[in-house]
Design a protein around this motif. Structure first.
Motif, mmCIF file in Angstrom:
data_model
loop_
_atom_site.group_PDB
_atom_site.id
_atom_site.type_symbol
_atom_site.label_atom_id
_atom_site.label_comp_id
_atom_site.label_asym_id
_atom_site.label_seq_id
_atom_site.Cartn_x
_atom_site.Cartn_y
_atom_site.Cartn_z
ATOM 1 N N SER A 77 37.185 41.698 38.236
ATOM 2 C CA SER A 77 35.755 41.765 38.547
ATOM 3 C C SER A 77 35.554 41.796 40.050
ATOM 4 O O SER A 77 36.410 41.350 40.816
ATOM 5 N N VAL A 78 34.420 42.354 40.423
ATOM 6 C CA VAL A 78 34.068 42.431 41.841
ATOM 7 C C VAL A 78 32.847 41.544 42.045
ATOM 8 O O VAL A 78 31.849 41.690 41.328
ATOM 9 N N VAL A 79 32.942 40.612 42.966
ATOM 10 C CA VAL A 79 31.813 39.702 43.216
ATOM 11 C C VAL A 79 31.425 39.800 44.698
ATOM 12 O O VAL A 79 32.246 40.181 45.538
ATOM 13 N N GLU A 103 36.542 27.676 30.003
ATOM 14 C CA GLU A 103 37.907 27.216 30.283
ATOM 15 C C GLU A 103 38.219 27.394 31.759
ATOM 16 O O GLU A 103 37.809 28.380 32.358
ATOM 17 N N GLU A 104 38.986 26.462 32.314
ATOM 18 C CA GLU A 104 39.417 26.614 33.694
ATOM 19 C C GLU A 104 40.473 27.718 33.739
ATOM 20 O O GLU A 104 41.476 27.661 33.032
ATOM 21 N N THR A 105 40.220 28.727 34.540
ATOM 22 C CA THR A 105 41.098 29.887 34.593
ATOM 23 C C THR A 105 41.516 30.134 36.036
ATOM 24 O O THR A 105 40.723 29.957 36.948
ATOM 25 N N ILE A 106 42.772 30.521 36.222
ATOM 26 C CA ILE A 106 43.255 30.878 37.559
ATOM 27 C C ILE A 106 42.916 32.343 37.816
ATOM 28 O O ILE A 106 43.271 33.211 37.012
ATOM 29 N N VAL A 107 42.226 32.610 38.904
ATOM 30 C CA VAL A 107 41.978 34.000 39.287
ATOM 31 C C VAL A 107 42.674 34.268 40.614
ATOM 32 O O VAL A 107 42.807 33.388 41.457
ATOM 33 N N THR A 108 43.139 35.499 40.753
ATOM 34 C CA THR A 108 43.838 35.910 41.968
ATOM 35 C C THR A 108 42.966 36.907 42.720
ATOM 36 O O THR A 108 42.397 37.818 42.116
ATOM 37 N N VAL A 109 42.861 36.712 44.017
ATOM 38 C CA VAL A 109 42.136 37.670 44.859
ATOM 39 C C VAL A 109 43.040 38.887 45.044
ATOM 40 O O VAL A 109 44.177 38.752 45.515
ATOM 41 N N VAL A 110 42.562 40.066 44.616
ATOM 42 C CA VAL A 110 43.386 41.268 44.813
ATOM 43 C C VAL A 110 42.904 42.080 46.002
ATOM 44 O O VAL A 110 43.657 42.877 46.559
ATOM 45 N N ASP A 111 41.648 41.870 46.396
ATOM 46 C CA ASP A 111 41.130 42.612 47.543
ATOM 47 C C ASP A 111 39.904 41.863 48.060
ATOM 48 O O ASP A 111 39.152 41.282 47.282
ATOM 49 N N ASP A 115 32.029 42.800 52.294
ATOM 50 C CA ASP A 115 30.947 42.824 51.317
ATOM 51 C C ASP A 115 31.312 42.248 49.960
ATOM 52 O O ASP A 115 30.477 41.663 49.292
ATOM 53 N N SER A 116 32.548 42.481 49.564
ATOM 54 C CA SER A 116 32.887 42.114 48.187
ATOM 55 C C SER A 116 34.320 41.601 48.067
ATOM 56 O O SER A 116 35.158 41.812 48.950
ATOM 57 N N VAL A 117 34.542 40.931 46.951
ATOM 58 C CA VAL A 117 35.856 40.362 46.649
ATOM 59 C C VAL A 117 36.240 40.829 45.250
ATOM 60 O O VAL A 117 35.427 40.731 44.323
ATOM 61 N N THR A 118 37.445 41.347 45.109
ATOM 62 C CA THR A 118 37.929 41.750 43.789
ATOM 63 C C THR A 118 38.848 40.653 43.264
ATOM 64 O O THR A 118 39.809 40.261 43.930
#
Ligand code: ZN
Length: 160
Positions: A77-79, A103-111, A115-118
């Motif tokens: 997702s892009v936020v 649920e607590e989930t681990i997310v990884t920053v890919v970019d 302006d935005s974070v993927t």
């Protein structure tokens, strides 16, 4: 004693990817203890351990569907960058624990740009073919408490 449901098993393992790179190993630490038959370890690994006994040594290849699953591109997702304003040094590879679907989930920053974070909520080993070297160190009957809790106690297991 053979590994079957309701046995507590101690194993040493080394996990490598297709290129032979070590992703994880118990060898530098204590063996991993788990309760067999409750799905607390990867399905491919649990299936391979069924029927094995102390001293057995083997290598297995675990495909993603019996490992950490296939990659799901809908979990990306892009936020807006503002959501991470408290992290001025945000960069690809950083990980955060966030609540997702309760649920607590681990997310990884890919970019990340101005302006935005993927973000990617796939497990970092999703889609990866896994290669395990396994040595069975111990097999014993689980205690009533361990069966009730659904996990192994003691060395290599849960400590309450
Ligand atoms: Zn417990």
């Amino acid at each position: 004693m053979q590994i079957s449901a309701n046995k507590v098993v101690l194993v040493d393992f080394t996990l490598k990817d297709d290129h032979g790179e070590v992703l994880d190993t118990s060898v530098d630490d204590e063996p991993m203890a788990y309760l067999h038959g409750v799905g607390s370890i990867l399905p491919g690994l649990e299936q391979a351990l069924e029927g094995k006994s102390v001293g057995d040594k083997f290598q297995i290849r675990v495909d993603p569907e019996l490992g950490f699953g296939e990659r799901d591109e809908t979990l990306k997702s892009v936020v807006p960058r503002e959501q991470f304003e408290e992290f001025p040094d945000l960069a690809a590879g950083m990980q955060f624990q966030v609540p997702m679907n309760g649920e607590e989930t681990i997310v990884t920053v890919v970019d990340a740009d101005e302006d935005s974070v993927t973000l990617d909520a796939n497990h970092e080993l999703a889609g990866v073919v896994l290669h395990f070297d396994v040595v069975v160190r111990d097999v014993r009957d689980a205690t009533a408490d361990e069966i009730a809790h659904g996990h192994a106690h003691g060395a290599g297991g849960h400590h309450h």
